[in-house]
Each structure stands twice: as C-alpha cells, then as structure tokens.
Design a protein around this motif. Structure first.
Motif, short mmCIF file in Angstrom:
data_model
loop_
_atom_site.label_atom_id
_atom_site.label_comp_id
_atom_site.label_asym_id
_atom_site.label_seq_id
_atom_site.Cartn_x
_atom_site.Cartn_y
_atom_site.Cartn_z
N LYS A 243 0.94 -1.24 -0.20
CA LYS A 243 0.11 -0.08 -0.04
C LYS A 243 0.51 1.16 0.06
O LYS A 243 1.95 1.33 0.61
CB LYS A 243 -0.86 0.11 1.16
N THR A 244 0.46 2.16 -0.78
CA THR A 244 1.30 3.43 -0.64
C THR A 244 1.59 3.82 0.58
O THR A 244 2.70 4.63 0.98
CB THR A 244 0.64 4.32 -1.47
N ARG A 245 0.62 4.12 1.25
CA ARG A 245 0.75 4.35 3.02
C ARG A 245 2.09 3.73 3.46
O ARG A 245 2.85 4.14 4.36
CB ARG A 245 -0.44 3.91 3.70
N LEU B 130 -8.45 3.19 -3.27
CA LEU B 130 -8.40 1.59 -3.50
C LEU B 130 -7.21 1.18 -3.56
O LEU B 130 -6.40 0.35 -3.23
CB LEU B 130 -9.29 1.30 -4.48
N VAL B 131 -6.14 2.12 -4.62
CA VAL B 131 -4.97 1.65 -4.94
C VAL B 131 -3.93 2.04 -3.76
O VAL B 131 -3.07 1.15 -3.50
CB VAL B 131 -4.33 2.33 -6.12
N MET B 132 -4.20 3.19 -3.25
CA MET B 132 -2.89 3.49 -2.61
C MET B 132 -3.21 3.17 -0.86
O MET B 132 -2.23 2.87 -0.36
CB MET B 132 -2.71 5.09 -2.51
N GLU B 133 -4.51 3.31 -0.50
CA GLU B 133 -4.76 2.74 0.93
C GLU B 133 -5.10 1.31 1.11
O GLU B 133 -4.66 0.73 2.07
CB GLU B 133 -5.70 3.60 1.58
N GLU B 134 -5.47 0.49 0.07
CA GLU B 134 -6.22 -0.87 0.16
C GLU B 134 -5.08 -1.51 -0.58
O GLU B 134 -5.13 -2.96 -0.45
CB GLU B 134 -7.50 -0.81 -0.32
N ALA B 135 -4.51 -1.07 -1.63
CA ALA B 135 -3.69 -1.87 -2.75
C ALA B 135 -4.85 -2.86 -3.35
O ALA B 135 -4.33 -4.06 -3.41
CB ALA B 135 -2.74 -2.63 -1.97
N GLU B 136 -6.01 -2.62 -3.53
CA GLU B 136 -6.94 -3.58 -4.21
C GLU B 136 -7.35 -2.97 -5.28
O GLU B 136 -8.16 -2.07 -5.59
CB GLU B 136 -8.23 -3.55 -3.16
N PHE B 137 -6.88 -3.58 -6.45
CA PHE B 137 -7.38 -3.08 -7.69
C PHE B 137 -6.98 -4.32 -8.69
O PHE B 137 -6.39 -5.31 -8.37
CB PHE B 137 -6.54 -1.77 -8.21
N PRO B 138 -7.73 -4.21 -9.86
CA PRO B 138 -7.41 -5.44 -10.98
C PRO B 138 -6.03 -5.69 -11.16
O PRO B 138 -5.30 -5.10 -11.27
CB PRO B 138 -8.01 -4.91 -12.27
N GLU B 139 -5.81 -7.07 -11.49
CA GLU B 139 -4.54 -7.52 -11.62
C GLU B 139 -3.73 -7.11 -12.64
O GLU B 139 -2.37 -6.63 -12.53
CB GLU B 139 -4.67 -9.46 -11.66
N ASN C 38 -2.52 5.61 -8.62
CA ASN C 38 -1.19 5.85 -7.87
C ASN C 38 -0.41 6.81 -7.75
O ASN C 38 0.47 7.17 -8.83
CB ASN C 38 -0.28 4.32 -8.21
N GLU C 39 -1.18 8.13 -7.33
CA GLU C 39 -0.54 9.50 -7.45
C GLU C 39 0.90 9.35 -6.94
O GLU C 39 1.68 10.24 -7.35
CB GLU C 39 -1.51 10.36 -6.60
#
Ligand code: SF4
Ligand code: SF4
Lengths: 267, 709
Positions: free
Chosen positions: A193-195, B401-410, B507-508
C-alpha cells in the motif's frame, strides 16, 4: 515469533532478451540498462513470513548481502510491512559463491540476534545455484527444509509443507529452523500500500560492513568449491523457408520430404 | 392609477382580487421555507475540503454567460434545447414581469405603461408564458411517451412538470377573464390571454368569469408560492445550484482536472468518506439535473459495464443527504470543515468523519469494479450541461483503493509493479527504449557534447518504443523530423514513463516520483521544446509537469508536423505532397488530444494535406469522440469478450466505409487495430498513425512495412 528473511537482489529476469549480455572475461552477466529487482522466491519468502506474523504476532526482519543499490529491495520489503531491515555491504568478489554468502549471512544473523524462523527463497533467478540456504543452515547448526510452500505456526510448533516430485510432505518442527520457500498460490507477494511505501522510509534499515559483523574480505573470497569455466548465451538458429508447389498435395509432399531427414536425425 | 392619463396603455394591478395584500403575509413563510431548503444544502457542501474556485472572475463570468444564460451545453441536444431554453428564458422573463409589477404596485413607480407595457409586460411575457407551457408539454411528452433510457423517472419530476404547467395555464386563464370582463382595449397585445378571453366571452357571463377569476387567481398564487417553497427540496434546486456550479467550474480543461495530493498532510490518500471530497465536489452532487447525458455517452456504459457516471453522482448525493447529521458534526467539530487538510484538526472532527459510511461500496454505483472500468475519456464531463466533474471523483476513489487498500485489478497491478521497477507499464516487452531507432542515427541527449544543440526533444513514450505495433509510428515521426531538418534528439534509456498510467489508475505517489524524475532529466539538458506522438505524455507535459518545475513548450506530433508542412519544411510545402494518398481515411480523435486538450484541427489538416480523397467523419468525433477503450489503465485489463470498448469504437469507425483508420495515439493504435480486426469481416482495413500516413505520402516505402528486426 521472530522471523528473519534473507533476500537477494538480481538483474531483472524480465529484461528484453536482446538486452541480456554476458562478459566472457569476468564470466558474469552485464548489468547494461537493466533494472535490479528482488528475486521472486525471496518475495514469496517475505510474503510467507508476513502472513505468519499477521496470524500470530512478532516481528519480521529482512536481511541482504549486496551493494547500496540493494537498499531498494530492502525498502520494498519494508513497504510490504517487514519491521526492520539490515544490509551487509558486499566487499571483494562481486559474484560471491553460495558458501561465501552463507558465511556472511550466518555472521550477520548472529549479530542481529536470535530468530525462531529463518526463511529464504528456494533459489535465485540469476544463477539458480540453490545452495545458499542449506549451507546457511549448516553454518548456524539449524534443521532446514527445502521447497516449502506453506507454513502454519501453532504454539511454537511450525508445520511445514514441502513440494516433492511425487506430491507433498509435511514436517513439524519446534524451531528455530530454516526453510527454503517456493511459490504457491497463497504466497503471491503482496502489492504494498502506498501508505506503507511512505512509512518504509521511516523504518530502520541498518547497513553493516563485513568488519561490523566480524569478517574480512578475505574470509569471503576465493573459497569457491566450484569454478565457472565458461559463460555464454545459447544461440538459437532459426531458418525460415516457404514450401513451394502448385497444389496443396504437392506442397504437403515437399514438406514431408523436408521434415523426414530432421525427424530421422533426431530419433 | 390616477396618475396615468387615460389612453396610455396599462392595466390595473390586482384587478378583481380583494385582500391581495395577504400575498405578503404568505410570501414571508414561503421564502423562509425556500431559504431553509437552500441553506441546508449549502452547509453540507461546507463539510468538504477547501479548493479555490472563486478566482479568475472574468473567465468565470464568460463561462456563466455561455453555459448558463445562453445554455451553451444544454442546446447540444436539440429536443432538450428547445424546451429547456424555453423554460429558462420563460422563468427569467416571468420573474422580470413580477418585478415590474412589484415596482409599480409597491414602490409606486409607474413603469408599467406605454410601449413598455405593451411590448414587454404584455406581448413578450405572454409569448414566453406560452413557451413555458409548450416546454412543459414537451418535457412531459419525453417523460411519458418517448422515455429515453438516460432519464431518471421519479414521481417528483412528474409533479414538477405538472405543477409548472398548471401554474402557467391558470395564469393565462386569469389574464383571459380579466381581458374579457374589462374589455381591455390592449388585450390583443396579450395574444394567448386574448384567445382565452374570446373563448370565455362566448361561453360565460361576466359575473361567472369574475368569480372564476378570483378563485383561479388565488389558486395560481398558492401554486406559485408552493412551487417556490418546495423547489429547493427537489431537483428544481438545480435552478440555483447549476448556475453556481458552472460559475465555479474547473477552468483549465479536463486534462488538468485531477487534483494534486499533499502526501505530507493527507490523512487519507484518495477519497472514501464524503468529507474527503472538496466542497466543489459536494456542490456538484446537488447541481446534477439527472439528465443522464453523461451516462449516455460513457463508453464503458455503452458496452454494458455497470459504470454510470450519472449514478455515481446521484448515489453520492443520496449518501450526502442521508448522512447530513454526521456531516454537520464534522463541520461543527473543526470549524473550517476541513478534516484532513490540517493535521492539527481536533480529534472530534476525525471521530465524526469516522462515523460517515464509506463512499466505495460493493453493489452500488461506486463498486470497485465499476470504478476500475472508467477509461478516463472525459466524455461524461464534456456532455454534462452543468459542468459536473465526474472523472476526478472516480480517480479520487481509485486513489483510495490503490494507495490505501492496494486492491485493484490484476492487469493494472502488473502495470504498476512494472512501472515501479522498470519505469514502464509493459512487463515482458521484448524491446528496449532505443531498438526502434536502429539505423536512423538519431542523437541521444546523454551522448551529445552539447545537448542544447537539440532544439527539440522527441519524447518517444513507452507505448511507442516498447510496443511492437507502434515502433513504426515513432520511427516515421523521427524520419519526418529528419526530413524537415529539425534539430532534435531523444533521451533513449534516460526516458521513463511520464506517470500518466499510474496517475489514472490511482497511484498518485508513483506518478509523482516518475514525474519528478523526468523533470529532473529534462531540465538537466535544458529542454525547452518537446514533441511527442503520445497524447498521454503530451497531456502530462502540458498540464501536469509545470507543477513540478517542468515548463516546456510541448507539441503533439500532429501539431508539430503540421507546422512543418505549413512552413514548407515538409512535403515541399502544403500543396505539393509528393505522392498524395488514395486511401479512404477516417480520423479517430484520441481523448487526451481532443477532449482533454482541445486539439481537433491539426491532425485533420495534416491528413487533408496528404490525401487525394475526401476524409470521412463519424458521428462520434471531435468533442463527442468515443474512446478507443485504452485510457485510464484499461489498456492493461482483459475486458470480457462481449464488453470491449475498442470493438464498439471499431464498429462505429467501420460504418464510415473507410479503408484506413487514422490515429494519433499509440494506445488508440493498439486498441483499434485489435478492434478493427475483430469487426472488419472480410474488408481490408488498416489502422495507421498520422505520421505513418504522412511518411507514406512523402513516398517513403518503409512507412507501411514493419520495422526491421
Ligand atoms: S471518463 Fe469516460 S469512461 Fe469514465 S465515466 Fe466518464 S464517460 Fe465513462
Ligand atoms: S452529472 Fe451532468 S450530465 Fe450527468 S446526469 Fe447529472 S447533470 Fe446530467
């Protein structure tokens, strides 16, 4: 539980084939424009360790023997939520053999403290020697198991499943122990995770010289129990020929007559 | 009335209405109820994060005139244009007329007389009143008969249409009876009222008409007041919120619509609570007119995916209203209503925000699957009559979803992982960044003794250098630049992805790292001008890099090549193409060149100069172009076979009968080549970049041949 994972940084195995060059003199791969990445089995080992930590509790430490560049791999491990990392800076041989690496890692581990479990990747994607883990277990006097694809931790007992040619075997050990991890569908390395990537820069990453862990460059050079005598990239010869002919039958006939000698030569 | 001499046209105000002063008694509660209705929304918006949208007043006024008063965007749909414009102008005219009455009756300023009375207060008002009536009928017809799928069908909307219709109708009735009973000599100036008068006169007695008049007049007033009081509680609120929303719109184009993120301070990366949005995002929600135009043009929605920009807005609006108390607590708790913007925000605000439900919820319009099917094409924003910004909200949610959860399509994960370790989003590519240039003898900045000798940097882009299909495009571009004698160089191995895919996927952080790295490299060589054949790179340089200190004059290759042609440096001048092409070409506008950056002309001009034939256009082109399906990270995802945006677009382009689809973007080229091959049947159709076509026109044989291995 305290877990230590040894990781190795290697040349990106995904680089375009045409970019891959070897130096026949030094008998080493040339870096060229390629990137450095963490060896995939080492990432499987990290993932396995993190899952054990999440289920039980404890701490995961990542350790590597490499150059300043290797910091990237350790940072990535920290981003995956490893708690701390240590880097032993390489001296002497730029491509030390498995025995030398095992010596360095053993000294480093002794310096870092006591661990209940030590994990490594089953082999590295560059040389693929696959000996470091066994040699390290020897150095540390620990029981070890190779090709482990999953570990259950229960009240201080570790149940490890290993892949074999004919299926799987399960072993139980009360630790400390060493396991060489192979990939399975459950230990696909997580995307940080970016965090956590941001946090990874605030986590401890200690660098040590060989002297710091009580070794010298001589201790880890020239101890080779094997020698690389030649290094080259296999060449593939491709020839393309169009089969001529007026009808499809004629073409098939020509094709068959061309294939026959090749088949005969290879059977 | 005594002050007005006989013979001057006017009429008696409040004729036949005893106790009309009671109106003022009713007016007060009516306005109070309406004001409360507006206020309760306004304070909800204040729970959002700060964003500057009251600057550049001149530009904002321009936009207001264009898109509020002149209904610039509403009129793009001709049916809605007719009735909605009627309703808007009708309302404005009737409001003016009411004001005139008030000035005359209450301020005792006699303005309601003479020609002004005849032309404005009688004729104009009457005609626009009729327009309103017709407008209601048309809106009703659409709602009850034609029923386009894009509309939201609610009882509220039905009641509103009926209410406005009945108000205008009763107005005409009163006017008719007044004209009939008073034998108004100027009655003909109110043609609609006059018709009612004539009809009634023949049917009923004066006294009946007087009685009916009084009753109907009060009924008319009751409905009107009821409407004013009720409107802010309905979608009619848009009468206020839409103009405000347009006034505070993003002025910098869609290419600059994503907000930067302050990683030092942000408490949450991206958005998953209403309070993570800006106040303008929240205002957007209340400005939506439910017209459905955004969803109707959305490519993902068109091919049957669940993504619906309209429903995202409406769902968030409902969420905002259902959670008003919690939102107001966040506001009370930290005063400024800026949770997250200030790390010293009192704990109370954060706790209150924690009671808010998540914005991203499975099974709702903000389901991760829907969010990750957006191609970031901006068609929704272009279609929205009130300038709502759907896309940035989708990206905000993706960021979370991408940065806090790292949940995104493969597929997107693979692209991101590759970007992290290899600075390009194409894992497994068999090419490096300079393979394509083999044999061209191009200058590489890092190898030049004096890099400033290169007037222009040719930014190749990952999609050009590393994807088989597009290597011939970048090669053609380089060859054309050489032909024209342009002093240019490439970065070679020093080039990295601009970060566009990372930013659009959400993913900023990675985007910022890549952007900063590129700016450093480019600035090291003193770069001033950049040419690129990738509209995504173009967009990054133009709209996003200045923020990191990268100020370059950037040209899309179509713009630069067209300039070269105009200057006579290429193809021996505009009208002297060496070998004009006999292809039947249709041009596909890339979203990031067209809608995001407003360039529709240069590529067309370039093609027209190279063709013998007339270029084809499809309905969805220019501003209304339909995405190739590759933007927003969708390029890296395997879409379901029956939900492929690229094939849908290919079919649209094939309908033009063209044998060549011209593109100006490496992503479009790959996506459309696949789409065209799947849909072309036994036709011979090729997808070619503008540069490839131009090189062919210039008589270079390599143009259409594959790049030598
Ligand atoms: S940007 Fe394009 S794909 Fe995304 S919601 Fe809007 S119209 Fe649909
Ligand atoms: S967001 Fe805009 S285009 Fe979409 S339904 Fe609302 S007003 Fe219409």
């Amino acid at each position: 539980m305290k877990i230590l994972v040894c990781i190795k940084q290697i040349l990106d195995p995904d680089m375009p084939a045409r970019d891959f060059k070897v130096n026949a003199e030094t008998k080493e791969a040339e870096r060229g424009g390629a990137n450095l990445v963490t060896n995939i089995f080492c990432e499987n080992a990290l993932e396995t360790a993190l899952q054990i930590k999440e289920k039980t509790s404890g701490k995961v430490t990542a350790l590597s023997y490499g150059t300043d560049d290797t910091e990237d791999s350790l940072r990535k491990a920290l981003a995956m939520t490893v708690d701390e990392a240590a880097l032993i800076l390489r001296e002497g041989d730029s491509n030390p053999d498995a025995e030398a690496v095992a010596k360095v890692l053993a000294a480093a581990i002794t310096k870092l403290g006591e661990f209940d479990l030590i994990l490594m990747g089953r082999e590295s994607g560059d040389w693929g020697v696959g000996q470091t883990g066994g040699l390290l277990a020897e150095e540390l006097g620990l029981p070890s198991l190779a090709f482990v694809d999953s570990i259950e931790a229960n009240d201080g007992t570790l149940t490890m499943r290993r892949q074999t040619d004919s299926g799987t075997e399960t072993a139980t050990v009360t630790g400390p122990a060493l396991a060489l991890i192979t990939n399975n569908e459950f230990n696909v390395p997580r995307i940080p995770k970016t965090r956590d990537v941001m946090m990874s820069y605030r986590k401890p990453l200690e660098k040590f010289s060989l002297a710091d862990i009580g070794l010298s460059a001589e201790d880890v050079s020239g101890s080779s129990f094997y020698e690389v005598t030649d290094l080259s990239i296999p060449t593939k010869d491709v020839q393309c020929e169009f089969v001529e002919g007026d009808s499809i039958d004629e073409k098939i006939g020509v094709l068959a007559s061309k294939i026959q000698p090749v088949v005969a030569a290879n059977s | 009335m005594s002050s007005i001499p006989a013979g001057v046209p006017t009429r008696e105000i409040y004729w036949n209405v005893p106790f009309h002063d009671l109106l003022y008694v009713f007016l007060v509660p009516t306005l109070a109820i309406a004001a409360w209705g507006v206020y309760r929304r306004v304070r909800l918006w204040r729970a959002g994060q700060p964003i500057l949208r009251f600057d550049r007043l001149g530009e904002r006024l321009d936009l207001f005139v264009k898109d509020v008063l002149a209904q610039g965007r509403v009129v793009r749909s001709s049916y809605a244009a007719f009735f909605h414009t009627g309703l808007v102008i009708g309302f404005l005219v009737l409001f003016a007329a009411t004001t005139v009455v008030a000035i005359q009756a209450d301020l005792k300023i006699p303005i309601m007389q003479g020609p002004f009375y005849l032309f404005f207060q009688s004729l104009t008002v009457d005609l626009f009143g009729l327009y309103v009536l017709v407008g209601c009928a048309m809106a009703g017809y659409r709602r009850w008969k034609t029923k386009p799928a894009k509309l939201v069908y609610t009882d509220e909307a039905t009641r509103l249409v009926l209410l406005i219709g009945v108000i205008s109708l009763t107005g005409f009735l009163c006017e008719g009876w007044r004209i009939a009973v008073t034998d108004d000599p100027w009655g003909g100036w109110s043609p609609v009222g006059f018709v009612f008068a004539a009809a009634s006169d023949s049917m009923m007695s004066d006294s009946l008409m007087k009685t009916l008049h009084t009753g109907t007049w009060w009924f008319h007033m009751a409905l009107s007041f009821g409407f004013v009081a009720w409107a802010p509680y309905t979608k009619m609120l848009h009468v206020l919120t839409s103009p405000l929303n347009i006034f505070t719109a993003n002025l910098d184009g869609y290419g600059a619509s994503l907000k930067p993120l302050d990683f030092e301070k942000a408490e949450r990366l991206g958005v998953n609570a209403l309070t993570d949005f800006t106040w303008k995002d929240l205002l957007d929600l209340d400005a939506c007119t439910e017209c459905g135009r955004c969803t109707a043009v959305c490519p993902a929605n068109t091919v049957g995916k669940t993504l619906s920009p309209r429903d995202i807005i409406l769902d968030l609006r409902e969420l905002m209203h259902n959670n008003a108390p919690a939102l107001l607590t966040t506001l009370g708790a930290n005063g400024a209503g800026t949770k997250g913007a200030d790390s010293s925000a009192p704990a109370g605000a954060i706790d209150a925000a924690a009671t808010l439900p998540p914005v991203i919820r499975e099974g709702t319009p903000l389901d991760p699957e829907a969010l990750f099917s957006c191609t970031t094409c901006a068609a929704c924003m272009e279609a929205c009559p009130v300038h709502i910004e759907q896309l940035p909200k989708i990206i905000d949610a993706r960021r979370y979803l991408v940065m806090e959860e790292a949940e995104f399509p493969e597929g997107m994960m693979n692209a991101i992982t590759s970007l992290e370790s290899r600075q390009h989003p194409f894992p497994g590519t068999q090419f490096n960044r300079t393979d394509w240039a083999e044999g061209l003898g191009l200058d590489v900045l890092g190898d030049m003794e004096d890099p400033t000798e290169a007037e222009v940097v040719f930014w190749v882009g990952c999609g050009g250098a590393l994807v088989e299909r597009n290597r011939s495009t970048v090669r053609a571009t380089a060859k054309l630049l050489k032909r024209a004698g342009v002093k240019f160089a490439i970065l070679g191995r020093e080039e990295s992805c601009t970060g566009d895919p990372a930013r659009r996927i959400g993913n900023e952080f990675l985007y910022e790292m890549l952007a900063k790295g590129n700016v450093e490299t480019l600035n090291k060589y003193g770069t001033k001008q950049i040419v690129t054949s990738c509209p995504h790179c173009f967009n990054s340089f133009k709209n996003e890099y200045p923020q990191f200190g990268g100020d370059y004059q950037v040209h899309h290759h179509s713009q630069y090549l067209q300039e070269l042609v105009e200057d006579g440096r290429l193809l021996n001048g505009k009208d002297d193409v060496e070998k004009k092409l006999d292809r039947k070409v249709v041009y596909h506008d890339p979203c990031y060149l067209g809608r995001h950056n407003g360039e529709y002309k240069a590529p067309r001009a370039l093609l027209d100069g190279a063709l013998n034939t007339k270029r084809e256009e499809v309905a969805r082109s220019g501003r209304d172009s339909f995405c190739c399906g590759g933007g927003g990270g969708m390029m890296y995802i395997d879409e379901k076979p029956d939900q492929r945006v690229n094939q849908e677009r290919a079919s649209q382009l094939l309908e033009s009968g063209a044998d060549t689809v011209a593109v100006g973007c490496p992503f479009c080229a790959t996506m459309l080549e696949d789409g065209v091959n799947a849909r072309k049947g036994d036709r011979e159709v090729s997808v070619m970049d503008i540069a490839e076509l131009l090189l062919e026109a210039a008589g270079d044989d390599e143009a259409s041949a594959p790049v030598a291995e």
